[in-house]
Design a protein around this motif. Structure first.
Motif, PDB file in Angstrom:
ATOM      1  N   ALA A  61       0.821  -1.216   0.000  1.00  0.00           N
ATOM      2  CA  ALA A  61       0.000   0.000   0.000  1.00  0.00           C
ATOM      3  C   ALA A  61       0.852   1.263   0.000  1.00  0.00           C
ATOM      4  N   PHE A  62       2.007   1.211   0.678  1.00  0.00           N
ATOM      5  CA  PHE A  62       2.863   2.396   0.769  1.00  0.00           C
ATOM      6  C   PHE A  62       4.097   2.312  -0.135  1.00  0.00           C
ATOM      7  N   ILE A  86      -8.151  -2.594  10.636  1.00  0.00           N
ATOM      8  CA  ILE A  86      -6.873  -1.977  10.296  1.00  0.00           C
ATOM      9  C   ILE A  86      -7.103  -1.055   9.106  1.00  0.00           C
ATOM     10  N   THR A  87      -6.748   0.217   9.290  1.00  0.00           N
ATOM     11  CA  THR A  87      -6.959   1.190   8.225  1.00  0.00           C
ATOM     12  C   THR A  87      -5.645   1.865   7.849  1.00  0.00           C
ATOM     13  N   ASP A  88      -5.576   2.285   6.597  1.00  0.00           N
ATOM     14  CA  ASP A  88      -4.419   3.036   6.109  1.00  0.00           C
ATOM     15  C   ASP A  88      -4.857   3.866   4.921  1.00  0.00           C
ATOM     16  N   LEU A  89      -4.026   4.842   4.567  1.00  0.00           N
ATOM     17  CA  LEU A  89      -4.305   5.712   3.424  1.00  0.00           C
ATOM     18  C   LEU A  89      -3.367   5.403   2.260  1.00  0.00           C
ATOM     19  N   GLY A  90      -3.003   4.152   2.135  1.00  0.00           N
ATOM     20  CA  GLY A  90      -2.119   3.734   1.054  1.00  0.00           C
ATOM     21  C   GLY A  90      -2.894   3.416  -0.215  1.00  0.00           C
ATOM     22  N   ASP A  91      -2.179   2.870  -1.183  1.00  0.00           N
ATOM     23  CA  ASP A  91      -2.793   2.477  -2.444  1.00  0.00           C
ATOM     24  C   ASP A  91      -3.801   1.363  -2.198  1.00  0.00           C
ATOM     25  N   ALA A  92      -4.819   1.307  -3.038  1.00  0.00           N
ATOM     26  CA  ALA A  92      -5.858   0.288  -2.921  1.00  0.00           C
ATOM     27  C   ALA A  92      -5.316  -1.080  -3.319  1.00  0.00           C
ATOM     28  N   MET A  93      -5.985  -2.116  -2.828  1.00  0.00           N
ATOM     29  CA  MET A  93      -5.691  -3.480  -3.273  1.00  0.00           C
ATOM     30  C   MET A  93      -6.003  -3.557  -4.767  1.00  0.00           C
ATOM     31  N   PRO A  94      -5.261  -4.365  -5.508  1.00  0.00           N
ATOM     32  CA  PRO A  94      -5.589  -4.536  -6.922  1.00  0.00           C
ATOM     33  C   PRO A  94      -7.048  -4.978  -7.070  1.00  0.00           C
TER      34      PRO A  94
END
Length: 150
Positions: A61-62, A86-94
């Motif tokens: 994600a990062f 669990i949350t994050d502001l990374g790239d989305a899953m394919p």
């Protein structure tokens, strides 16, 4: 056996999306579970699930982010289940979906086993109700780890 904390047992934890932060956060996370009546085997499963999940966020994600992002963990325990968000502001899953477990022939010499690709298969095998959603710029992964029934 230790007394089970009165419901709701819950906490949140934040960490930077780096490998070093994951290692430190895992130790803190496990320490925060100390009030629960969990066996060493259950703690081992929780540590493996969290390590795989957090490392996947950092590595994927990062991956293309110039600065590490923030990862937030929300943990709740009730009815012999550890519920994790669990949350994050990374790239989305394919394709905005969890990867399907890969099939591997494990009846080979250790040096011939593939490197990597086992993480989501392990997570799915050790947890229940695993889900992933994308809400705006946020990845949200939830799972349930059955524990504390012994």
């Amino acid at each position: 056996m230790a007394d089970i904390p009165a419901p709701p047992f819950a906490f949140e934890q934040n960490l930077d999306g780096t490998q070093d932060a994951v290692r430190g956060a895992l130790a803190v996370f496990l320490d925060r579970l100390a009030p629960l009546p969990l066996s060493d085997d259950e703690l081992g499963v929780i540590e493996l699930v969290m390590a795989e999940t957090l490392n996947n966020i950092v590595e994927h994600a990062f991956r293309d982010h110039p600065q590490p992002g923030l990862i937030r963990i929300r943990c709740q325990y009730h009815s012999n289940n550890l519920h994790l968000r669990i949350t994050d502001l990374g790239d989305a899953m394919p394709n905005s979906v969890l990867p399907q477990p890969k099939g591997f022939d494990i009846d080979v010499a250790v040096e011939d086993l593939p490197e990597g690709g086992f993480g989501w298969g392990l997570i799915r095998a050790l947890t229940g109700d695993v889900s992933y959603a994308r809400s705006g710029p946020m990845n949200i992964t939830t799972m349930r780890v059955p524990v504390g029934s012994a």
